[in-house]
Design a protein around this motif. Structure first.
Motif, PDB file in Angstrom:
ATOM      1  N   TYR A  82      41.395  36.556  39.414  1.00  0.00           N
ATOM      2  CA  TYR A  82      41.491  35.299  38.648  1.00  0.00           C
ATOM      3  C   TYR A  82      42.953  34.918  38.446  1.00  0.00           C
ATOM      4  O   TYR A  82      43.348  33.768  38.621  1.00  0.00           O
ATOM      5  CB  TYR A  82      40.790  35.481  37.303  1.00  0.00           C
ATOM      6  N   MET A  93      44.829  36.034  32.476  1.00  0.00           N
ATOM      7  CA  MET A  93      45.659  34.916  32.019  1.00  0.00           C
ATOM      8  C   MET A  93      46.947  35.385  31.342  1.00  0.00           C
ATOM      9  O   MET A  93      47.973  34.709  31.415  1.00  0.00           O
ATOM     10  CB  MET A  93      44.836  34.029  31.080  1.00  0.00           C
ATOM     11  N   PHE A  94      46.891  36.515  30.649  1.00  0.00           N
ATOM     12  CA  PHE A  94      48.107  37.027  30.000  1.00  0.00           C
ATOM     13  C   PHE A  94      49.107  37.564  31.023  1.00  0.00           C
ATOM     14  O   PHE A  94      50.275  37.780  30.692  1.00  0.00           O
ATOM     15  CB  PHE A  94      47.776  38.120  28.981  1.00  0.00           C
ATOM     16  N   THR A 113      30.688  34.881  28.494  1.00  0.00           N
ATOM     17  CA  THR A 113      31.450  34.921  29.736  1.00  0.00           C
ATOM     18  C   THR A 113      32.299  36.180  29.687  1.00  0.00           C
ATOM     19  O   THR A 113      32.403  36.812  28.628  1.00  0.00           O
ATOM     20  CB  THR A 113      32.319  33.657  29.908  1.00  0.00           C
ATOM     21  N   SER A 114      32.883  36.564  30.818  1.00  0.00           N
ATOM     22  CA  SER A 114      33.693  37.787  30.830  1.00  0.00           C
ATOM     23  C   SER A 114      35.075  37.488  30.275  1.00  0.00           C
ATOM     24  O   SER A 114      36.083  37.485  30.988  1.00  0.00           O
ATOM     25  CB  SER A 114      33.749  38.361  32.249  1.00  0.00           C
ATOM     26  N   LEU A 115      35.078  37.247  28.977  1.00  0.00           N
ATOM     27  CA  LEU A 115      36.280  36.800  28.276  1.00  0.00           C
ATOM     28  C   LEU A 115      37.454  37.744  28.463  1.00  0.00           C
ATOM     29  O   LEU A 115      38.602  37.308  28.615  1.00  0.00           O
ATOM     30  CB  LEU A 115      35.965  36.685  26.782  1.00  0.00           C
ATOM     31  N   PHE A 151      36.613  33.165  43.255  1.00  0.00           N
ATOM     32  CA  PHE A 151      37.815  33.693  42.593  1.00  0.00           C
ATOM     33  C   PHE A 151      38.895  34.110  43.591  1.00  0.00           C
ATOM     34  O   PHE A 151      39.859  34.786  43.218  1.00  0.00           O
ATOM     35  CB  PHE A 151      37.440  34.855  41.664  1.00  0.00           C
ATOM     36  N   ILE A 183      38.898  37.693  32.120  1.00  0.00           N
ATOM     37  CA  ILE A 183      39.597  36.438  32.381  1.00  0.00           C
ATOM     38  C   ILE A 183      40.838  36.323  31.500  1.00  0.00           C
ATOM     39  O   ILE A 183      41.930  35.982  31.969  1.00  0.00           O
ATOM     40  CB  ILE A 183      38.623  35.251  32.190  1.00  0.00           C
ATOM     41  N   GLY A 184      40.692  36.642  30.226  1.00  0.00           N
ATOM     42  CA  GLY A 184      41.835  36.534  29.313  1.00  0.00           C
ATOM     43  C   GLY A 184      42.981  37.453  29.688  1.00  0.00           C
ATOM     44  O   GLY A 184      44.152  37.062  29.615  1.00  0.00           O
ATOM     45  N   LEU A 213      37.563  40.755  39.170  1.00  0.00           N
ATOM     46  CA  LEU A 213      37.693  39.501  38.427  1.00  0.00           C
ATOM     47  C   LEU A 213      39.063  39.292  37.787  1.00  0.00           C
ATOM     48  O   LEU A 213      39.715  38.288  38.032  1.00  0.00           O
ATOM     49  CB  LEU A 213      36.587  39.404  37.361  1.00  0.00           C
ATOM     50  N   MET A 228      44.961  31.494  40.413  1.00  0.00           N
ATOM     51  CA  MET A 228      45.665  30.380  39.790  1.00  0.00           C
ATOM     52  C   MET A 228      47.114  30.296  40.293  1.00  0.00           C
ATOM     53  O   MET A 228      47.687  29.212  40.368  1.00  0.00           O
ATOM     54  CB  MET A 228      45.594  30.503  38.270  1.00  0.00           C
ATOM     55  N   TRP A 245      50.751  27.865  30.070  1.00  0.00           N
ATOM     56  CA  TRP A 245      51.871  28.715  30.488  1.00  0.00           C
ATOM     57  C   TRP A 245      52.232  28.606  31.965  1.00  0.00           C
ATOM     58  O   TRP A 245      53.390  28.389  32.309  1.00  0.00           O
ATOM     59  CB  TRP A 245      51.550  30.189  30.209  1.00  0.00           C
ATOM     60  N   GLU A 285      33.327  32.061  34.261  1.00  0.00           N
ATOM     61  CA  GLU A 285      32.999  33.033  35.308  1.00  0.00           C
ATOM     62  C   GLU A 285      32.018  32.398  36.290  1.00  0.00           C
ATOM     63  O   GLU A 285      32.297  31.301  36.778  1.00  0.00           O
ATOM     64  CB  GLU A 285      32.471  34.347  34.692  1.00  0.00           C
TER      65      GLU A 285
END
Lengths: 373, 373
Positions: free
Chosen positions: B21, B172-173, B163-165, B61, B168-169, B17, B25, A175, A207
């Motif tokens: 994160y 990302m959203f 992992t700290s899904l 990070f 992080i996820g 985080l 990016m 994305w 992480e």
């Protein structure tokens, strides 16, 4: 008010999950996504579960798209495809590296003939490097990307993350590349190529695990336990399990009181975090001996009322009954199912129509008429 | 060639985080990210592992960002903050719902005073709904979001994804919402508010698990095994484990030959996928009896040479030695460590400087001079 990507046209050559997941969210944000399928359709049109004659799996990851079936090795269909390319802003593909070149639409050809087109590619190991040709499925990359080595029971074998994390995560990493290139192009810059690998994506989601290994503290599988704070774990109840995360003294005291054992705060085994870590098996057994007597819902309410950080381990039926997810429009009707909605909440943006996935080649006539092909 | 987000300015009020994160990016893609920290700094500046006097966790990070420490309750610092707001394109925050309003910078105030600013908010349960005030950590949302119910050993307890899904996820959203709003604003549209919840994000990453439950086939924890195809699992070797995914007849035959048991293809227990599923424990024991005799590297090379889909279960040390990740610039030097690089590969975009995280308040003088505050 339409979505923020209204007016952006995406040609979507992707199959199955990673690419379709990426382009679905672009459609949720208002982009026009035209799915270019092979004559037999996306493989996932045959995946279970089914609804009527259709794949609910396919429908859940292709809402809001249009479909045209094109044989990209046949001259007539290539001519149609090239008319679409002339108007598209973005083309997304997840062929194995090299396949796009063989079709005659590799990066160099696209850059020369359609210089404003943003090409976005997903692959297992990337378009470069010694492993670029290696086979990649989600499970294989969960293994090779390290997350399985960190997931599972203490002392047990590596476990798969209970969803296709790598497919979904790599689709998510596409994305920002696509959209940043669009931001830049609206400012007059030339198009960029965007390229994401499943392996890179998995590693980028670890992480601090690689750092811990380098600091001499390599992370291990620990079930649901936290290595440096206690109690932080999942505990069995009468009908399921509940996570507690209460290493802070006031939280531990509150939890002990809820469990009917206020004396634990003075027990030498549990008196502080270091003691609890040293006696974590005894503490877990003591907590579960109490918690197994009542339901998850009971403990969730009791701990929450006492200000103790906690969360029930919920299964799919629990999620489907959750008022919070309903209030957030995260459970949307789709052909007899309810499926996950769009988690990207933007002011003025309506929830997507979850039942709007196309049948194979549904939009051929309309697209041919519109693009004069 | 600078990044595609050159010229985009992001004010980053996020901590720990998920938010950092997300903004890291954006910085990797060329955005200017100004981290507005409380006077004591982001909490994660105290997280292990450490490098010299600094937190390697924080550094990993927060690369590519600038830092200014501001007390948003003090008039002088608020004046500085408001000068920054006047120039910023995006503000990202992950306070608990309501905190931003208390500071006097809630959505309504921002929309009135800085109408072109895109406000992006991350929270545990979202800004709306009955649970909006509930406490959220990554582990709690892994539990409440359903992924823990699907992760772990068959018959065992729920396991945490390694992992700290969720942190992080959910970070990302936030990307596509922010960037789609930027695309739209470059076209002259007003700014949108973007809002993402950790819980929604987790549920949106569950693939087809909710659908399976509704189809009467609720998914279970299965270790690394696949429910409907065999053999697809992780198998122990002499020094680790390796995943095989070879239910297709030609792949199973090739795997059996590599293992020295070509007769398995005619064994009634293993003759087809249905038989193998019915006898999966026997098949796993048979495979592991052979595979435990040799190393993971041996089996990986042997299966790969025979065209059998496979992948070693790699730990952090394995990743750090991987030529593919090195070739992809996914292992970048940072103050005595190597950390994950940027998986978003764009033509003309250089790898980030992984060692470029700011010290607390490092850019105060320069920012005050630049923004005349």
């Amino acid at each position: 008010m339409s979505g923020p990507l209204a007016g952006v046209m995406v040609l979507d050559l992707t199959r199955v999950l990673s690419g379709p997941y990426c382009t679905m969210m672009l459609a949720d944000l208002g982009a026009r996504v035209i799915k270019v399928e092979p004559p037999g359709g996306d493989d996932s049109r045959h995946f279970p579960p089914r609804t009527g004659g259709d794949s609910a799996y396919f429908m859940a990851f292709n809402r809001g798209k249009e479909s045209i079936a094109l044989d990209l090795t046949a001259p007539a269909d290539r001519a149609i495809f090239e008319r679409l390319l002339t108007t598209a802003d973005v083309m997304v593909e997840n062929f194995r590296p090299g396949v796009l070149d063989k079709l005659g639409y590799g990066p160099a050809v696209l850059a020369e003939r359609w210089p404003t087109l943003i090409l976005a590619s997903l692959s297992g190991f990337g378009q470069t490097g010694p492993d670029r040709g290696r086979m990649a499925y989600d499970l294989l990359i969960q293994a090779m990307g390290g997350v399985m080595s960190l997931t599972g029971e203490e002392g047990g074998g590596p476990a798969r993350v209970g969803t296709s994390l790598v497919d979904i995560g790599s689709g998510m990493f596409l994305w920002p590349g696509i959209l940043a290139a669009l931001v830049e192009r609206r400012g007059g810059a030339p198009a960029r190529r965007v390229e994401v690998a499943m392996l890179d994506s998995q590693v980028a989601m670890l992480e601090h695990a690689m750092m811990r290994a380098q600091a001499g503290d390599p992370p291990q599988r620990l079930g649901a336990r936290f290595p440096t704070a206690s109690p932080v774990d999942a505990y069995r109840t009468a009908d399921g399990a509940l996570v507690l995360a209460c290493p802070m003294p006031r939280h531990f005291a509150a939890a002990a009181a809820v469990l009917g054992h206020p004396e634990w705060v003075d027990d030498p085994r549990f008196v502080d975090n270091a003691a609890r870590l040293a006696n974590q098996a005894a503490l877990k057994a003591a907590i579960e001996a109490v918690m197994r007597e009542r339901t998850t819902a009971h403990w969730d309410a009791a701990f929450a009322a006492a200000g103790v950080p906690c969360g029930p381990v919920r299964n799919m039926a629990d999620l489907l009954a959750d008022p919070q997810l309903t209030a957030r429009e995260m459970l949307l009707p789709m052909a007899g199912f309810r499926v996950a909605g769009n988690p990207m909440k933007l002011s003025g943006l309506a929830a997507p129509d979850a039942a709007s996935a196309p049948t194979l080649d549904q939009h051929r006539a309309a697209l041919l008429a519109e693009f004069g092909a």
